[in-house]
Enzyme design. Sequence first.
Site, PDB file in Angstrom:
ATOM      1  N   LYS A 186       0.855  -1.185   0.000  1.00 13.64           N
ATOM      2  CA  LYS A 186       0.000   0.000   0.000  1.00 13.64           C
ATOM      3  C   LYS A 186       0.896   1.242   0.000  1.00 13.64           C
ATOM      4  CE  LYS A 186      -1.853   2.960   1.791  1.00 13.64           C
ATOM      5  NZ  LYS A 186      -1.816   4.413   1.386  1.00 13.64           N
ATOM      6  N   GLU A 261       9.888   1.824  10.334  1.00  9.51           N
ATOM      7  CA  GLU A 261      10.971   2.749  10.005  1.00  9.51           C
ATOM      8  C   GLU A 261      10.365   4.144  10.014  1.00  9.51           C
ATOM      9  OE1 GLU A 261      13.370   4.084   6.123  1.00  9.51           O
ATOM     10  OE2 GLU A 261      13.339   1.905   6.436  1.00  9.51           O
ATOM     11  N   CYS A 295      14.360  10.582   5.699  1.00 14.96           N
ATOM     12  CA  CYS A 295      14.337  10.260   7.123  1.00 14.96           C
ATOM     13  C   CYS A 295      15.726  10.321   7.742  1.00 14.96           C
ATOM     14  CB  CYS A 295      13.708   8.891   7.347  1.00 14.96           C
ATOM     15  SG  CYS A 295      14.463   7.568   6.392  1.00 14.96           S
ATOM     16  N   GLU A 393      10.922  16.784  13.730  1.00 17.90           N
ATOM     17  CA  GLU A 393      11.301  16.591  12.340  1.00 17.90           C
ATOM     18  C   GLU A 393      10.656  17.663  11.460  1.00 17.90           C
ATOM     19  OE1 GLU A 393      12.164  12.655   9.702  1.00 17.90           O
ATOM     20  OE2 GLU A 393      10.212  12.774  10.667  1.00 17.90           O
TER      21      GLU A 393
END
Length: 504
Positions: A186, A261, A295, A393
């Site tokens: 997905k 992750e 990331c 972030e």
Amino acid sequence: MKTAFESIIHRYWKDANTIPSFVNGEFIPGSGEDIIIRRAHDDSELFRYSDADENIIMKANKAAKDAGKVWWGMSAQARGQIMYRIGMKVRDLLDDLAIVESYASNKPIRDAKVEVLKVAEMFEYYAGWADKLHGEVIPVPTSHLNYVKYEPLGTVLQITPWNAPIFTAGWQLAPAIAAGNAVILKPSELTPISSLLLGALAHEAGIPKGLINVIAGYGHTAGQNAIKQADIRKVVFVGSPATGKRIAVSAAERGIPCVLELGGKSANIVFDDADLDLAVRGAQAAIFSGAGQSCVSGSRLLIQESIYDRFCEAVAQAAKHFVIGNPQDEATQIGPIHNAKQYKHVTTMLDSAAQEGATIIQNGLPSVPQSNGYYVNPTVLKGKNHMFCAQEEIFGPVVVAIPFKDEDDAIAIANDSRFGLAGAVWTKDVGRAHRVADQVKAGTFWINSYKTINVASPFGGYGESGYGRSSGLEALREYSEVKSVWVETARTPAANFGYGANLE
């Protein structure tokens, strides 16, 4: 006149407004809510499609179960040969896949080509593992032969992000099918196309029909339906920490394990004895490549106090020479922020950083091109580690430069984060380099470089950056069940302590 993107799309789908899911070797359009995808370069509509409905999920579930049995029933050598052909097909269609990826992910075309080639490498690497998943013999202190074998989980659900769609699809698909599993993939609802094409190429290469199923739809509908209703044995998610936690809860309710992750706020540490020219280039690549939408970006730049001001200035000044613009232009080095929601987040974080006292040291750069797109200039913020902008972030081309006194201070600041995905150190002192690498809590760490990764090396994070590992041998273990088998070898078996019938 059609764009290159439209020409490629129309080879597979006559109507770009009916982008379908790929299930059981066929393209099946959804019937849910319309999803509109826009180009980040100018905010124009790129295409739209309908969310995958529950019926598509259940078809994918059955197709994966059936195909998984066929796949595991094939010889390991045959599976490896098919996987290698997938890699070759990706190489053959490099230009087309790169164009699709550039339009859909808003990556510069030069970066998209590199990532497509890495997908080919992933399938080729794991093709070599397909017939090498050996078990082990355990030297137990009894009269038994004890051996361990590795078996596939069954069907796994993989949920991948918008920032590197074809790369993360290949990153997960290759080890999963090498270990014998079937997959329901997905991708992000914002970037389904390159993953759909990759699924179709895999079937053209000869995998059983239904081994890889790609669902085009929202996470809160199609993704959640797959977790709750499909017969999956593991969920692998790459994306934001907030979404990862929700997925882990949904999976845990069914007793399904996860690999997560998640985000990062990686510390890129520069000591005053480093090769400063090399470190400046490394710091720029660590955060500005991909417009900071990675990331592992080196989004916290820790600089020793003695060189802090001049190093900050060097990074900021050199950033002015990057070519920022249309991702489809071969000269472009930095493209736009991927989507309007993320653009708002980045600009809001910049406003917040200014309010809490961080200093932007290169004001006045024009945002190029002058369009309605989601462009943010490469930005260096002078700040402190306790600031919100240094702890959360940003996921844009924005680095927070933080001063430190000495080695102990640098390590303390680097570890003062809830994330632990990556990090780096720049120094000529070999002993210091290894001490810092040992003590910084991060799943991947570089010495005098940044962002080097390879499919053969494990990848994953500490803390809220997630758990489990992708790539390398470790990924094959993540996608395997471990079975321990005991065989009695003695002429006279040991006493059974009264259990079982005496047949003599």
